[in-house]
Design a protein around this motif. Structure first.
Motif, PDB file in Angstrom:
ATOM      1  N   ALA A 157       0.699  -1.014   0.073  1.00 37.57           N
ATOM      2  CA  ALA A 157       0.809  -0.194   0.135  1.00 37.57           C
ATOM      3  C   ALA A 157       0.806   1.372   0.561  1.00 37.57           C
ATOM      4  O   ALA A 157       2.099   1.630   0.466  1.00 37.57           O
ATOM      5  CB  ALA A 157      -1.039   0.029   1.142  1.00 37.57           C
ATOM      6  N   ARG A 158       0.216   1.968  -0.443  1.00 35.12           N
ATOM      7  CA  ARG A 158       0.875   3.718  -0.492  1.00 35.12           C
ATOM      8  C   ARG A 158       0.491   4.518   0.579  1.00 35.12           C
ATOM      9  O   ARG A 158      -0.486   4.082   1.460  1.00 35.12           O
ATOM     10  CB  ARG A 158       0.241   4.572  -1.364  1.00 35.12           C
ATOM     11  N   PHE A 172      10.679  12.224   7.684  1.00 37.19           N
ATOM     12  CA  PHE A 172      11.242  11.375   7.215  1.00 37.19           C
ATOM     13  C   PHE A 172      11.968   9.936   7.950  1.00 37.19           C
ATOM     14  O   PHE A 172      12.532   8.855   7.896  1.00 37.19           O
ATOM     15  CB  PHE A 172      12.987  11.868   6.033  1.00 37.19           C
ATOM     16  N   GLN A 173      12.541  10.180   9.029  1.00 35.86           N
ATOM     17  CA  GLN A 173      13.631   9.515  10.254  1.00 35.86           C
ATOM     18  C   GLN A 173      12.616   7.882  10.846  1.00 35.86           C
ATOM     19  O   GLN A 173      12.727   7.565  10.743  1.00 35.86           O
ATOM     20  CB  GLN A 173      14.178  10.281  11.254  1.00 35.86           C
ATOM     21  N   THR A 174      10.816   9.707  10.914  1.00 38.41           N
ATOM     22  CA  THR A 174       9.714   8.400  11.633  1.00 38.41           C
ATOM     23  C   THR A 174       8.927   7.270  10.268  1.00 38.41           C
ATOM     24  O   THR A 174       9.632   6.481  10.365  1.00 38.41           O
ATOM     25  CB  THR A 174       8.912   9.000  12.040  1.00 38.41           C
ATOM     26  N   LEU A 175       9.069   7.841   9.310  1.00 36.65           N
ATOM     27  CA  LEU A 175       9.268   6.827   8.343  1.00 36.65           C
ATOM     28  C   LEU A 175       9.546   5.469   8.203  1.00 36.65           C
ATOM     29  O   LEU A 175       8.985   4.424   8.566  1.00 36.65           O
ATOM     30  CB  LEU A 175       8.500   7.669   6.757  1.00 36.65           C
ATOM     31  N   ARG A 176      11.166   6.039   7.881  1.00 30.50           N
ATOM     32  CA  ARG A 176      12.177   5.276   7.709  1.00 30.50           C
ATOM     33  C   ARG A 176      12.374   4.258   8.994  1.00 30.50           C
ATOM     34  O   ARG A 176      13.019   2.772   8.925  1.00 30.50           O
ATOM     35  CB  ARG A 176      13.499   5.953   7.441  1.00 30.50           C
ATOM     36  N   GLY A 177      11.993   4.690   9.982  1.00 31.56           N
ATOM     37  CA  GLY A 177      12.026   3.400  11.366  1.00 31.56           C
ATOM     38  C   GLY A 177      10.839   3.079  11.881  1.00 31.56           C
ATOM     39  O   GLY A 177      11.502   2.144  11.954  1.00 31.56           O
ATOM     40  N   PRO A 182      10.316   6.608   1.964  1.00 34.35           N
ATOM     41  CA  PRO A 182       9.708   8.049   0.980  1.00 34.35           C
ATOM     42  C   PRO A 182      10.077   7.948  -0.070  1.00 34.35           C
ATOM     43  O   PRO A 182      11.301   8.118  -0.881  1.00 34.35           O
ATOM     44  CB  PRO A 182      10.134   9.474   1.446  1.00 34.35           C
ATOM     45  N   LYS A 183       8.945   7.705  -1.217  1.00 39.31           N
ATOM     46  CA  LYS A 183       9.014   7.824  -2.580  1.00 39.31           C
ATOM     47  C   LYS A 183       8.465   8.931  -3.307  1.00 39.31           C
ATOM     48  O   LYS A 183       9.014   8.958  -4.763  1.00 39.31           O
ATOM     49  CB  LYS A 183       8.728   6.378  -2.925  1.00 39.31           C
ATOM     50  N   ARG A 184       7.606   9.440  -2.954  1.00 42.09           N
ATOM     51  CA  ARG A 184       6.747  11.120  -3.838  1.00 42.09           C
ATOM     52  C   ARG A 184       7.353  11.865  -2.576  1.00 42.09           C
ATOM     53  O   ARG A 184       7.058  11.656  -1.608  1.00 42.09           O
ATOM     54  CB  ARG A 184       6.110  10.869  -4.119  1.00 42.09           C
ATOM     55  N   LEU A 185       7.531  12.832  -3.445  1.00 40.08           N
ATOM     56  CA  LEU A 185       7.838  14.623  -1.840  1.00 40.08           C
ATOM     57  C   LEU A 185       7.320  15.435  -3.030  1.00 40.08           C
ATOM     58  O   LEU A 185       7.708  15.887  -4.059  1.00 40.08           O
ATOM     59  CB  LEU A 185       8.953  14.286  -1.481  1.00 40.08           C
ATOM     60  N   ARG A 186       6.531  16.434  -2.506  1.00 37.33           N
ATOM     61  CA  ARG A 186       5.914  17.746  -3.620  1.00 37.33           C
ATOM     62  C   ARG A 186       5.531  18.863  -1.722  1.00 37.33           C
ATOM     63  O   ARG A 186       4.873  19.042  -0.682  1.00 37.33           O
ATOM     64  CB  ARG A 186       4.507  17.525  -4.218  1.00 37.33           C
ATOM     65  N   VAL A 199       4.798  19.512   3.601  1.00 36.38           N
ATOM     66  CA  VAL A 199       5.471  18.829   2.315  1.00 36.38           C
ATOM     67  C   VAL A 199       4.229  17.786   2.087  1.00 36.38           C
ATOM     68  O   VAL A 199       4.033  17.955   3.453  1.00 36.38           O
ATOM     69  CB  VAL A 199       6.632  18.544   2.839  1.00 36.38           C
ATOM     70  N   LEU A 200       4.669  17.798   1.008  1.00 40.26           N
ATOM     71  CA  LEU A 200       3.293  15.972   0.905  1.00 40.26           C
ATOM     72  C   LEU A 200       4.327  14.612   0.254  1.00 40.26           C
ATOM     73  O   LEU A 200       5.009  14.950  -0.273  1.00 40.26           O
ATOM     74  CB  LEU A 200       2.652  16.612  -0.673  1.00 40.26           C
ATOM     75  N   VAL A 201       4.570  13.658   1.067  1.00 39.88           N
ATOM     76  CA  VAL A 201       5.266  12.960   1.449  1.00 39.88           C
ATOM     77  C   VAL A 201       4.055  11.844   1.169  1.00 39.88           C
ATOM     78  O   VAL A 201       3.121  11.405   1.735  1.00 39.88           O
ATOM     79  CB  VAL A 201       6.028  12.570   2.261  1.00 39.88           C
ATOM     80  N   GLU A 202       4.568  10.567  -0.313  1.00 38.25           N
ATOM     81  CA  GLU A 202       4.280   9.367  -0.191  1.00 38.25           C
ATOM     82  C   GLU A 202       5.812   8.351   0.206  1.00 38.25           C
ATOM     83  O   GLU A 202       6.084   8.555  -0.655  1.00 38.25           O
ATOM     84  CB  GLU A 202       3.912   8.976  -2.132  1.00 38.25           C
ATOM     85  N   ALA A 203       4.903   7.266   0.802  1.00 44.34           N
ATOM     86  CA  ALA A 203       5.639   6.750   1.531  1.00 44.34           C
ATOM     87  C   ALA A 203       5.715   4.681   0.986  1.00 44.34           C
ATOM     88  O   ALA A 203       4.269   4.473   1.308  1.00 44.34           O
ATOM     89  CB  ALA A 203       6.610   6.857   2.850  1.00 44.34           C
ATOM     90  N   GLN A 204       5.966   4.387   0.897  1.00 46.62           N
ATOM     91  CA  GLN A 204       5.560   2.552   0.964  1.00 46.62           C
ATOM     92  C   GLN A 204       6.523   1.737   1.508  1.00 46.62           C
ATOM     93  O   GLN A 204       7.676   2.428   1.732  1.00 46.62           O
ATOM     94  CB  GLN A 204       5.704   2.190  -1.105  1.00 46.62           C
ATOM     95  N   PRO A 205       6.893   0.821   1.965  1.00 48.64           N
ATOM     96  CA  PRO A 205       7.279  -0.720   2.587  1.00 48.64           C
ATOM     97  C   PRO A 205       8.284  -0.580   1.334  1.00 48.64           C
ATOM     98  O   PRO A 205       7.738  -2.054   0.138  1.00 48.64           O
ATOM     99  CB  PRO A 205       6.119  -1.888   2.422  1.00 48.64           C
ATOM    100  N   ALA A 206       9.335  -0.689   1.550  1.00 45.20           N
ATOM    101  CA  ALA A 206      10.721  -0.468   0.354  1.00 45.20           C
ATOM    102  C   ALA A 206      11.872  -0.730   0.381  1.00 45.20           C
ATOM    103  O   ALA A 206      11.939   0.356   1.143  1.00 45.20           O
ATOM    104  CB  ALA A 206       9.720  -0.132  -1.347  1.00 45.20           C
ATOM    105  N   LYS A 207      12.402  -1.358  -0.673  1.00 42.12           N
ATOM    106  CA  LYS A 207      13.843  -0.373  -0.304  1.00 42.12           C
ATOM    107  C   LYS A 207      14.270   1.279  -0.414  1.00 42.12           C
ATOM    108  O   LYS A 207      13.270   1.717  -1.460  1.00 42.12           O
ATOM    109  CB  LYS A 207      14.610  -1.284  -1.565  1.00 42.12           C
TER     110      LYS A 207
END
Length: 224
Positions: A157-158, A172-177, A182-186, A199-207
């Motif tokens: 999921a996104r 970013f730190q909290t997401l990665r933790g 993070p894959k998209r940023l605006r 900022v608008l940030v899209e993240a995914q369970p990904a590398k």
């Protein structure tokens, strides 16, 4: 509040959390990758939904088929139910009167999309109006939202967040933790000659890697 052609009923000023234009920006950002192709099975979770502005906008944009609104405050949840019903979306909207952590535990891996407009000031940091303090106490911390989003997201999921630009590193730190990359940023600027506001940030369970930085969104063009 009018948003995406919707009339969103919400608490009176000073009586509870009220959505603003950030909700519109988040919905548009989250819907962008699906534009022109509606997924008739897609389910979105709107964490800390308030009166439902973000989730309702996703339905109006045909970005998802169904939205689960997670909101612990009874008054705000009642507004979300009313708003969905008045737009004829009761069958496509479910309001969970629950803490985001409890909702994520119960519905782990169920989301195709998770959206969140979490509290902007962490408890114990800085000063904030009484309404903002109440919202933080009601909604919880950024980490709680990110962990809940990760649990709901499952493997593919996104997850889309809106957050102050000055706190991007913390986001970013909290997401990665939590295992979200993070894959998209605006960035959103109040004026073309002003620093980014949010900022608008899209993240995914990904590398790690593969971050796409989109063109900035400017709310008002300043005269020269």
């Amino acid at each position: 509040m009018k948003l995406e052609g919707l009339l969103v009923h919400q608490p009176a000023r000073g009586a509870g959390y009220r959505a603003n234009v950030d909700a519109f920006h988040l919905a548009r950002f989250a819907a962008a990758p699906t534009e022109g192709r509606t997924n008739t099975r897609a389910v979105a979770f709107d964490l800390g939904a308030g009166a439902g502005a973000v989730g309702l906008s996703l339905l109006a944009l045909h970005a998802v088929h169904r939205v689960v609104f997670v909101e612990i405050d009874p008054e705000a949840a009642a507004h979300a139910e009313r708003n969905a019903a008045e737009h004829g979306w009761s069958a496509r909207a479910q309001v969970l009167r629950a803490d985001v952590a409890d909702a994520a535990e119960e519905h782990a891996g169920s989301a195709h999309l998770v959206v969140a407009n979490p509290p902007y000031v962490e408890i114990g940091r800085g000063r904030a109006p009484a309404e903002a303090r109440r919202a933080r106490a009601r909604m919880g911390s950024l980490e709680a939202f990110v962990v809940a989003a990760r649990k709901l997201a499952g493997r593919r999921a996104r997850v889309c967040f809106v957050y102050p630009a000055r706190e991007l590193a913390s986001l970013f730190q909290t997401l990665r933790g939590a295992g979200l990359e993070p894959k998209r940023l605006r960035a959103v600027h109040a004026k073309n000659n002003a620093p980014a506001r949010i900022v608008l940030v899209e993240a995914q369970p990904a590398k790690a890697g593969g971050l796409v930085i989109e063109p900035p969104l400017v709310e008002l063009i300043a005269p020269r």
